[in-house]
Scaffold this active site. Structure first.
Site, PDB file in Angstrom:
ATOM      1  N   GLU A  64      74.602  48.887  35.008  1.00 56.15           N
ATOM      2  CA  GLU A  64      75.306  48.089  36.555  1.00 56.15           C
ATOM      3  C   GLU A  64      75.456  47.119  35.921  1.00 56.15           C
ATOM      4  OE1 GLU A  64      75.057  49.037  40.382  1.00 56.15           O
ATOM      5  OE2 GLU A  64      76.333  47.515  39.817  1.00 56.15           O
ATOM      6  N   LYS A 105      85.913  45.617  33.387  1.00 50.56           N
ATOM      7  CA  LYS A 105      85.125  45.996  34.572  1.00 50.56           C
ATOM      8  C   LYS A 105      86.343  46.776  34.998  1.00 50.56           C
ATOM      9  CE  LYS A 105      83.006  41.801  33.824  1.00 50.56           C
ATOM     10  NZ  LYS A 105      82.789  39.824  34.592  1.00 50.56           N
TER      11      LYS A 105
END
Ligand code: HSE
Length: 398
Positions: free
Chosen positions: A141, A216
Site C-alpha cells: 500500500e 506508481k
C-alpha cells in the site's frame, strides 16, 4: 518492449530454496531499514505492537537514530531468516539488496510488507505469483500515494469495477518544486528543499525525470486494469527542462503546471498511458495538490468518478500505509493482494493537445499529440521561430 519475468522461466526464484508449506506460526515483525519511512514505522510499531517488533536491521547500527531501540542488527538476512519473524517490512528501497531480501522472505513463506515502488513496478507481477506459490503474502500500500489507501481501494472495493481511467498527480517532489517555481523560487533551490523535507528520493532524478511517478502509475494501472504491468513500458517525460517562463505562461491562461501520470482506456479499447508535465485548468482536481500532496482519480463504468487526495510523501504518511499492511498481515482473515495472470498490460503513449511556445508567441495544437511525438511536433512549429517549450494541456475531452 520490456517483458515481465515469469515463474515458468528459469529466474532468481529457481535458485532460492523455499520453505513453502511450512507453517509459520510466529507473529514477530522484522524491520529492514530505518531511514525516513523506516524510522516512522519503527516509532509507530513501538507504540502499537511493541511486543511483536523483534528486530530492526540497519546499515550502520552505531549511527544515532530518533528511535527508542537499543539493539539494531547489521545483517538484514539474519532478520529475514529469524524463525521468530513472520512479517518482514522492507523499507530499504531500490532493487539491489532490498530485492534479494524480499525474494528471500517470500521464499521462506513470510508476509512481506514493502514501500518499494521501484521493485513492485518492475517485478511485482512475478513476485506476487512467487508469493502465491510459497504461501507468502506481498503487500505494498505504501508504494503509491503515501497515506492515500488507493492500492487497497483498487484491489478491494473496486476489484470488479470496469475502470476507464486511473491517474493523477503521484509525485510529491515535483509537485513541491513546480509550486515553488510558481511562487518565484529557483528550480535547484526548490529541489534541495524537497530533499531536506524528506520527500525526494535519494537520487532526486528519480523524481524529476518521472521514474517515480511511472512506477506508481504502473502499479495503479496493473491493479485497475487487472493485468501484469511494469513501469519501463510507459511513455515518460520529466520536469527538469521546464522554466519559470513555462509556469508563468500557464498561469496567464488559468492553468497550473503539474507532473501528470495517467492511464486511460480510449473509445477503441486501447490503453493510453504516460507521465508528462501538463497544464491543468486551475479548477480541476488535478490542479489542487500542494507540496507533498497527491491526487488519484479512478473513473469506472459503475463507480463513476472517485477522487482520492492527501499526503503522498514523507515518513509519517507513508508509515501509516506500512503499518496498516502489517495489521492486515497479522489478521489471518485478510487476504493478500491479487497476482494477475494473462497478457501484460500494453499501453500506447498518452495524447493531448499541446501548448507550443516559441520566440515571439505560442500556439495550441488543434489535435491531440502522442507523448512520444512532442519533439516532432516542435520541429513542425519551429517554422514560427525557436521553440522554447512544448507542454501538454490536460483536458477531459482530449
Ligand atoms: N519521492 C517520492 C515523492 C516519495 O516525491 O512523491 C513518495 O513516494
Amino acid at each position: 518492449m520490456p517483458t515481465i519475468p515469469r515463474l515458468d522461466r528459469p529466474s532468481d526464484a529457481s535458485s532460492i530454496s523455499t520453505t513453502a508449506g511450512t507453517a509459520v506460526r510466529e507473529r514477530g515483525i522484522g524491520l529492514l531499514g530505518c531511514g525516513t519511512v523506516g524510522s516512522s514505522v519503527a516509532r509507530r510499531l513501538l507504540v502499537s505492537h511493541p511486543e511483536l517488533l523483534r528486530a530492526i536491521a540497519v546499515r550502520d547500527p552505531h549511527k544515532p537514530r530518533a528511535v527508542a531501540w537499543d539493539d539494531f542488527e547489521s545483517d538484514p538476512f539474519e532478520v529475514v531468516d529469524d524463525p521468530a519473524v513472520r512479517i518482514v517490512i522492507e523499507c530499504i528501497g531500490g532493487v539491489g539488496i532490498a530485492r534479494e531480501l524480499v525474494l528471500r522472505a517470500i521464499a521462506r513463506g513470510k508476509d512481506v510488507v514493502t514501500a518499494n515502488k521501484d521493485l513492485i513496478a518492475t517485478e511485482g507481477p512475478w513476485l506476487a505469483a512467487f508469493a502465491a506459490r510459497t504461501g507468502a503474502t506481498l503487500r505494498y500500500e505504501a508504494a503509491v500515494g503515501g497515506a492515500i489507501p488507493i492500492v487497497r481501494a483498487l484491489s478491494g472495493a473496486l476489484a470488479n469495477e470496469d475502470v476507464s481511467e486511473v491517474g493523477g498527480v503521484l509525485n510529491g517532489t515535483t509537485n513541491f518544486v513546480l509550486d515553488a517555481m510558481a511562487g518565484g523560487a529557483d528550480y535547484g533551490e526548490a529541489l534541495a528543499e524537497a530533499q531536506r523535507l524528506g520527500f525526494a528520493e535519494s537520487d532526486p532524478r528519480a523524481d524529476v525525470d518521472g521514474h517515480d511517478a511511472a512506477h506508481k502509475l504502473a502499479i495503479l494501472a496493473g491493479l485497475a486494469f487487472r493485468r501484469p504491468s511494469v513501469s519501463p513500458q510507459l511513455a515518460r517525460r520529466g520536469i527538469s527542462s521546464l522554466s519559470s517562463d513555462d509556469v508563468a505562461a500557464g498561469a496567464e491562461r488559468g492553468w497550473r503546471l503539474k507532473l501528470l501520470a495517467m492511464a486511460q482506456r480510449t473509445a477503441s479499447g486501447q490503453i493510453e498511458a504516460g507521465i508528462t508535465p501538463a497544464f491543468i485548468p486551475e479548477d480541476h482536481p488535478f490542479a489542487q495538490p500542494r507540496g507533498a500532496e497527491n491526487v488519484v482519480r479512478v473513473v469506472g463504468r459503475n463507480c463513476g468518478t472517485l477522487t482520492f487526495s492527501g499526503l503522498g510523501a514523507g515518513g509519517d504518511p507513508t508509515a501509516s500505509a506500512v503499518v496498516a499492511d502489517v495489521i492486515a498481515a497479522l489478521d489471518a482473515r485478510t487476504t493478500s493482494l491479487p497476482a494477475y495472470t494473462g497478457a501484460d498490460l500494453v499501453s500506447s503513449p498518452l495524447r493531448s493537445r499541446v501548448l507550443v511556445r516559441f520566440r515571439g508567441g505560442s500556439v495550441v495544437t488543434p489535435e491531440p499529440v502522442p507523448l512520444d511525438e512532442l519533439e516532432a511536433t516542435a520541429r513542425v512549429y519551429g517554422v514560427h521561430g525557436d521553440v522554447r517549450s512544448i507542454i501538454p494541456i490536460w483536458s477531459e475531452a482530449a
